[in-house]
Design a protein around this motif. Structure first.
Motif, PDB file in Angstrom:
ATOM      1  N   THR A  59       0.837  -1.199   0.000  1.00 31.71           N
ATOM      2  CA  THR A  59       0.000   0.000   0.000  1.00 31.71           C
ATOM      3  C   THR A  59       0.875   1.253   0.000  1.00 31.71           C
ATOM      4  OG1 THR A  59      -0.183  -0.026   2.418  1.00 31.71           O
ATOM      5  CG2 THR A  59      -1.907  -1.161   1.175  1.00 31.71           C
ATOM      6  N   ASN A  60       0.232   2.395  -0.128  1.00 30.92           N
ATOM      7  CA  ASN A  60       0.934   3.678  -0.178  1.00 30.92           C
ATOM      8  C   ASN A  60       1.769   3.908   1.072  1.00 30.92           C
ATOM      9  OD1 ASN A  60      -0.073   4.391  -2.707  1.00 30.92           O
ATOM     10  ND2 ASN A  60      -1.931   5.251  -1.825  1.00 30.92           N
ATOM     11  N   ASN A  61       2.821   4.699   0.900  1.00 33.87           N
ATOM     12  CA  ASN A  61       3.692   5.069   2.012  1.00 33.87           C
ATOM     13  C   ASN A  61       2.961   5.981   2.984  1.00 33.87           C
ATOM     14  OD1 ASN A  61       5.768   3.630   0.784  1.00 33.87           O
ATOM     15  ND2 ASN A  61       6.487   5.420  -0.334  1.00 33.87           N
ATOM     16  N   GLY A  71       2.607  -0.002  -8.784  1.00 31.04           N
ATOM     17  CA  GLY A  71       3.890  -0.666  -9.003  1.00 31.04           C
ATOM     18  C   GLY A  71       4.379  -1.468  -7.812  1.00 31.04           C
ATOM     19  N   GLY A  72       3.621  -1.500  -6.727  1.00 29.09           N
ATOM     20  CA  GLY A  72       4.010  -2.258  -5.536  1.00 29.09           C
ATOM     21  C   GLY A  72       3.775  -3.749  -5.727  1.00 29.09           C
ATOM     22  N   PHE A  73       4.227  -4.543  -4.765  1.00 25.02           N
ATOM     23  CA  PHE A  73       4.062  -5.989  -4.898  1.00 25.02           C
ATOM     24  C   PHE A  73       2.618  -6.406  -4.630  1.00 25.02           C
ATOM     25  CE2 PHE A  73       5.707  -5.391  -0.516  1.00 25.02           C
ATOM     26  CZ  PHE A  73       4.709  -6.004   0.229  1.00 25.02           C
ATOM     27  N   ASN A  74       2.254  -7.535  -5.216  1.00 25.92           N
ATOM     28  CA  ASN A  74       0.922  -8.111  -5.052  1.00 25.92           C
ATOM     29  C   ASN A  74       1.068  -9.619  -5.200  1.00 25.92           C
ATOM     30  OD1 ASN A  74      -1.711  -9.128  -5.377  1.00 25.92           O
ATOM     31  ND2 ASN A  74      -2.412  -7.266  -6.397  1.00 25.92           N
ATOM     32  N   SER A  75       0.750 -10.349  -4.146  1.00 25.03           N
ATOM     33  CA  SER A  75       0.937 -11.798  -4.152  1.00 25.03           C
ATOM     34  C   SER A  75      -0.069 -12.530  -5.022  1.00 25.03           C
ATOM     35  CB  SER A  75       0.813 -12.337  -2.726  1.00 25.03           C
ATOM     36  OG  SER A  75      -0.534 -12.231  -2.269  1.00 25.03           O
ATOM     37  N   GLY A  76      -1.163 -11.868  -5.363  1.00 20.79           N
ATOM     38  CA  GLY A  76      -2.258 -12.587  -5.990  1.00 20.79           C
ATOM     39  C   GLY A  76      -2.978 -13.408  -4.929  1.00 20.79           C
ATOM     40  N   ARG A  77      -4.090 -13.991  -5.272  1.00 22.47           N
ATOM     41  CA  ARG A  77      -4.911 -14.762  -4.318  1.00 22.47           C
ATOM     42  C   ARG A  77      -4.146 -15.991  -3.843  1.00 22.47           C
ATOM     43  NH1 ARG A  77     -10.472 -14.971  -3.204  1.00 22.47           N
ATOM     44  NH2 ARG A  77     -10.732 -13.316  -4.731  1.00 22.47           N
ATOM     45  N   LYS A  78      -4.073 -16.157  -2.520  1.00 19.60           N
ATOM     46  CA  LYS A  78      -3.446 -17.329  -1.904  1.00 19.60           C
ATOM     47  C   LYS A  78      -4.515 -18.078  -1.121  1.00 19.60           C
ATOM     48  CE  LYS A  78       0.589 -16.351  -3.444  1.00 19.60           C
ATOM     49  NZ  LYS A  78       1.000 -17.035  -4.643  1.00 19.60           N
ATOM     50  N   THR A  79      -4.683 -19.345  -1.455  1.00 18.26           N
ATOM     51  CA  THR A  79      -5.646 -20.176  -0.747  1.00 18.26           C
ATOM     52  C   THR A  79      -4.959 -20.866   0.420  1.00 18.26           C
ATOM     53  OG1 THR A  79      -5.203 -22.041  -2.202  1.00 18.26           O
ATOM     54  CG2 THR A  79      -7.002 -20.564  -2.847  1.00 18.26           C
ATOM     55  N   LYS A  80      -5.738 -21.519   1.251  1.00 17.81           N
ATOM     56  CA  LYS A  80      -5.189 -22.207   2.420  1.00 17.81           C
ATOM     57  C   LYS A  80      -4.073 -23.162   1.982  1.00 17.81           C
ATOM     58  CE  LYS A  80      -6.275 -24.730   6.560  1.00 17.81           C
ATOM     59  NZ  LYS A  80      -7.283 -25.093   7.512  1.00 17.81           N
ATOM     60  N   GLY A  81      -2.958 -23.097   2.702  1.00 21.99           N
ATOM     61  CA  GLY A  81      -1.808 -23.944   2.405  1.00 21.99           C
ATOM     62  C   GLY A  81      -0.782 -23.294   1.494  1.00 21.99           C
ATOM     63  N   GLN A  82      -1.138 -22.205   0.827  1.00 19.69           N
ATOM     64  CA  GLN A  82      -0.182 -21.495  -0.025  1.00 19.69           C
ATOM     65  C   GLN A  82       0.497 -20.399   0.789  1.00 19.69           C
ATOM     66  OE1 GLN A  82      -2.757 -20.198  -3.280  1.00 19.69           O
ATOM     67  NE2 GLN A  82      -1.839 -21.764  -4.587  1.00 19.69           N
ATOM     68  N   ALA A  83       1.645 -19.927   0.298  1.00 15.46           N
ATOM     69  CA  ALA A  83       2.377 -18.851   0.975  1.00 15.46           C
ATOM     70  C   ALA A  83       2.931 -17.893  -0.073  1.00 15.46           C
ATOM     71  CB  ALA A  83       3.509 -19.416   1.818  1.00 15.46           C
ATOM     72  N   TYR A  84       3.221 -16.688   0.386  1.00 12.17           N
ATOM     73  CA  TYR A  84       3.887 -15.672  -0.435  1.00 12.17           C
ATOM     74  C   TYR A  84       5.126 -15.243   0.320  1.00 12.17           C
ATOM     75  CZ  TYR A  84       4.751 -11.167  -2.737  1.00 12.17           C
ATOM     76  OH  TYR A  84       5.324 -10.111  -3.416  1.00 12.17           O
ATOM     77  N   GLN A  85       6.251 -15.125  -0.375  1.00 10.24           N
ATOM     78  CA  GLN A  85       7.496 -14.707   0.275  1.00 10.24           C
ATOM     79  C   GLN A  85       8.152 -13.622  -0.547  1.00 10.24           C
ATOM     80  OE1 GLN A  85       9.974 -17.744   1.964  1.00 10.24           O
ATOM     81  NE2 GLN A  85      11.842 -16.627   1.468  1.00 10.24           N
ATOM     82  N   GLY A  92      13.936   0.867   4.618  1.00  8.98           N
ATOM     83  CA  GLY A  92      12.729   1.633   4.358  1.00  8.98           C
ATOM     84  C   GLY A  92      11.552   1.071   5.140  1.00  8.98           C
ATOM     85  N   VAL A  93      10.415   1.697   4.968  1.00  6.88           N
ATOM     86  CA  VAL A  93       9.185   1.250   5.617  1.00  6.88           C
ATOM     87  C   VAL A  93       8.227   0.815   4.527  1.00  6.88           C
ATOM     88  CG1 VAL A  93       7.227   1.925   7.064  1.00  6.88           C
ATOM     89  CG2 VAL A  93       9.525   2.788   7.581  1.00  6.88           C
ATOM     90  N   VAL A  94       7.684  -0.391   4.674  1.00  7.70           N
ATOM     91  CA  VAL A  94       6.781  -0.954   3.683  1.00  7.70           C
ATOM     92  C   VAL A  94       5.451  -1.280   4.366  1.00  7.70           C
ATOM     93  CG1 VAL A  94       6.405  -2.856   2.060  1.00  7.70           C
ATOM     94  CG2 VAL A  94       8.713  -1.946   2.415  1.00  7.70           C
ATOM     95  N   ASN A  95       4.386  -0.692   3.854  1.00  7.45           N
ATOM     96  CA  ASN A  95       3.046  -1.001   4.351  1.00  7.45           C
ATOM     97  C   ASN A  95       2.395  -1.980   3.393  1.00  7.45           C
ATOM     98  OD1 ASN A  95       3.124   0.763   6.573  1.00  7.45           O
ATOM     99  ND2 ASN A  95       2.570   2.484   5.285  1.00  7.45           N
TER     100      ASN A  95
END
Length: 167
Positions: A59-61, A71-85, A92-95
């Motif tokens: 999200t915005n700073n 242009g920020g990151f977006n994991s896409g939909r993650k269902t149970k058992g999936q992970a995003y890394q 810096g500070v990332v929200n």
């Protein structure tokens, strides 16, 4: 002075071994912890062990918001058992928020501070790869993991370099 491939490799490998991976869990639709301090080069993993789908969206700073950062990151939909890394190489500070439905409005937001304020000590602990869940002792190892501390990694790198010089 003799410099070997091993001594040069030790200078690059030892710091890399010091990088940590932190878990931010989704508990009852909220991130736990919501605030995380890490060192540059550390990674954050969001495993989805919750019953609902989730998406990790930058999200915005500034103050936490539910507005996507262009242009920020977006994991896409993650269902149970999936992970995003994601690895955070610079200070810096990332929200971020949960980008699915109204989860953000309900409080599914978080902040990662990377660098000086985010020195990787999350609550006073300075050792190893671990989850961001509360660790009560500076020597506690999560999940029985063994690891090098940043201090021991630097020591090993310096020792290898000096050893190579002596040979």
């Amino acid at each position: 002075m003799k410099i070997t491939a091993l001594s040069v490799a030790a200078l690059f490998v030892a710091p890399a071994l010091a990088a940590k991976t932190w878990d931010v869990n989704v508990v009852n639709g909220l991130f736990s912890p919501q605030e995380l301090n890490i060192a540059p080069g550390d990674s954050v993993r969001w495993p989805n062990n919750d019953g609902a789908d989730h998406a990790i969206v930058q999200t915005n700073n500034g103050a936490r918001t539910c507005n996507n950062l262009a242009g920020g990151f977006n994991s896409g939909r993650k269902t149970k058992g999936q992970a995003y890394q994601r690895t955070f190489p610079t200070a810096g500070v990332v929200n971020y928020k949960d980008g699915i439905g109204a989860n953000c409005v309900k409080g599914a937001v978080g902040t990662i501070t990377v660098g000086s304020a985010g020195n990787g000590n999350n609550g006073g602990t300075t050792t190893g790869t671990r989850t961001a869940a509360p660790i009560t002792s500076p020597t506690q190892k999560p999940n029985g993991a063994s690891y090098l501390t940043p201090e021991s990694s630097v020591f090993l790198g310096v020792a290898a370099f000096i050893g190579a010089l002596v040979l």
